[in-house]
Design an enzyme around this catalytic site. Structure first.
Site: not given
Ligand code: GLA
Length: 381
Positions: A169, A218
């Protein structure tokens, strides 16, 4: 009148515009050293700032019903624990990691305005982190390279927002390029810009189901992946991919074997997708996006009914809507889908998705034609 002008009655010497991002493919593998393919998008967060001599950072977010700016004492950059102040951790986190990197943090006053929704899987947090980082750099005169800046912002997110995110991101927000997707190899942070086919449009549809990656799922996925490597005595998923998943999958329990299958298959899909994008191979794009979504839904278990509905209903539309491929984008558990459609039918497709979602769930999603824009930058007056 800008947000800063209406708050402070003067214009700001520094304006930073930071876009959000969507990811075309390569989901939940940035933290495994895989490749990902995000684009910076035409929804932005803007921070306007001016130096001050108050000794504090004073920051006013527009649209949050604040009657006075939030204050951050530069002498105590502590993590905030009140839910109403959790957004401040992205700011405090960046100030703290920049200070630890030896940069003197100047006092400043600032406003934040945004058309980038939060919790929509569109990286509003990375946009805020990057914008604050650029403000600090502009006011202190110490410029970081785009990769170092992304790494500092990622550290802020780990330590202050409590989300053990990968680097996708922050790098997408920083290094996106107009008209291109960013092919980012998270193993060595090398990047390549892939031109997007002009005859295809990208539509983002936000379910408005708010995801909160800090809530633990997550992190649990990351722990599952660590456990896979531990059990197989490997150092990376690339080693597993090269060894061939089928030779080792029998050593994993049912849940971990599904997690591993997502990771290894998604690693493969990204390179294939990059090739398909360059040759505008619609059939391959469709197949790869569908497979990616199914893998996230069934094997990695990060989707939700609203995302699944949007994706399935996109593929079911008659040909006139021009759908090529569709999948969830970002961390999941809510958030948004991304769909490639023929450019001529993009407007009609947005309307159709909104209508059919409203009929099914009784509330409105947001659906918009998404263009790839340049990454975050400072616009000094
Ligand atoms: C979030 C995290 C990223 C990535 C996505 C899934 O956005 O911040 O680093 O792991 O999830 O692809």
């Amino acid at each position: 009148m800008s947000a800063f002008e209406s708050q402070y009655g003067e214009s700001a010497p520094v304006r930073v515009i930071a876009p959000g991002r969507i990811n075309l493919i390569g989901e939940h593998i940035d933290y495994l050293g895989g490749k990902v393919m995000p684009i910076a998008i035409n929804r932005h967060l803007t921070v306007e700032a001016a130096p001050s001599n108050s000794g504090v950072v004073e920051i006013m977010p527009e649209g949050m019903d604040f009657t006075a700016p939030a204050l951050i004492d530069l002498k105590s950059l502590e993590r905030r624990t009140k839910p109403s102040e959790s957004w401040m951790n992205y700011v405090i986190g960046v100030l703290s990691v920049y200070r630890d990197a030896g940069i003197q943090i100047p006092a400043f006053k600032a406003t934040i305005s945004s058309d980038l929704p939060t919790g929509a899987g569109l990286s509003s947090s990375a946009a805020l982190e990057t914008a604050i980082a650029l403000v600090v750099e502009a006011l202190s005169g110490v410029e970081q390279d785009v990769v170092d800046r992304a790494l500092l912002c990622q550290r802020a997110e780990h330590e202050f927002a409590g989300v053990p995110c990968g680097i996708m991101d922050q790098l997408a927000v920083g290094a996106g390029k107009k008209g291109h997707a960013l092919l980012l190899n998270c193993a060595d942070l090398s990047t390549r810009q892939i031109p997007l086919p002009p005859e295809l449009a990208i539509v983002t549809t936000d379910t408005r189901v708010k995801h909160a990656l800090g809530d633990g799922e997550y992190k649990r996925r990351r722990e599952d992946c660590d456990e896979i490597l531990r059990r197989l005595d490997l150092n990376s998923f690339d080693e597993l991919r090269k060894a061939g998943l089928e030779t080792r999958i029998g050593e994993l329990d049912e849940k971990l074997s599904r997690r591993a299958r997502h990771a290894v298959s998604e690693f493969e899909r990204v390179d294939q997708f990059a090739g398909a994008l360059q040759s505008s191979d619609r059939e391959a794009l469709a197949r790869l996006m569908r497979a990616s979504h199914d893998s996230l839904r069934l094997d990695y278990e990060v989707s939700c009914p609203e995302l699944d509905y949007l994706v399935a209903s996109a593929y079911d539309l008659p040909e006139e809507f021009g759908v090529v491929g569709s999948r969830m984008t970002g961390g999941g558990f809510g958030g948004s889908t991304v769909t490639f459609v023929a450019r001529d039918s993009a407007g009609a497709f947005c309307e159709r998705q909104k209508k059919s979602f409203e009929e099914k769930f009784g509330r409105s999603p947001d659906s918009f034609i998404t263009s790839a824009v340049d990454g975050a930058g400072v616009h000094a007056l």
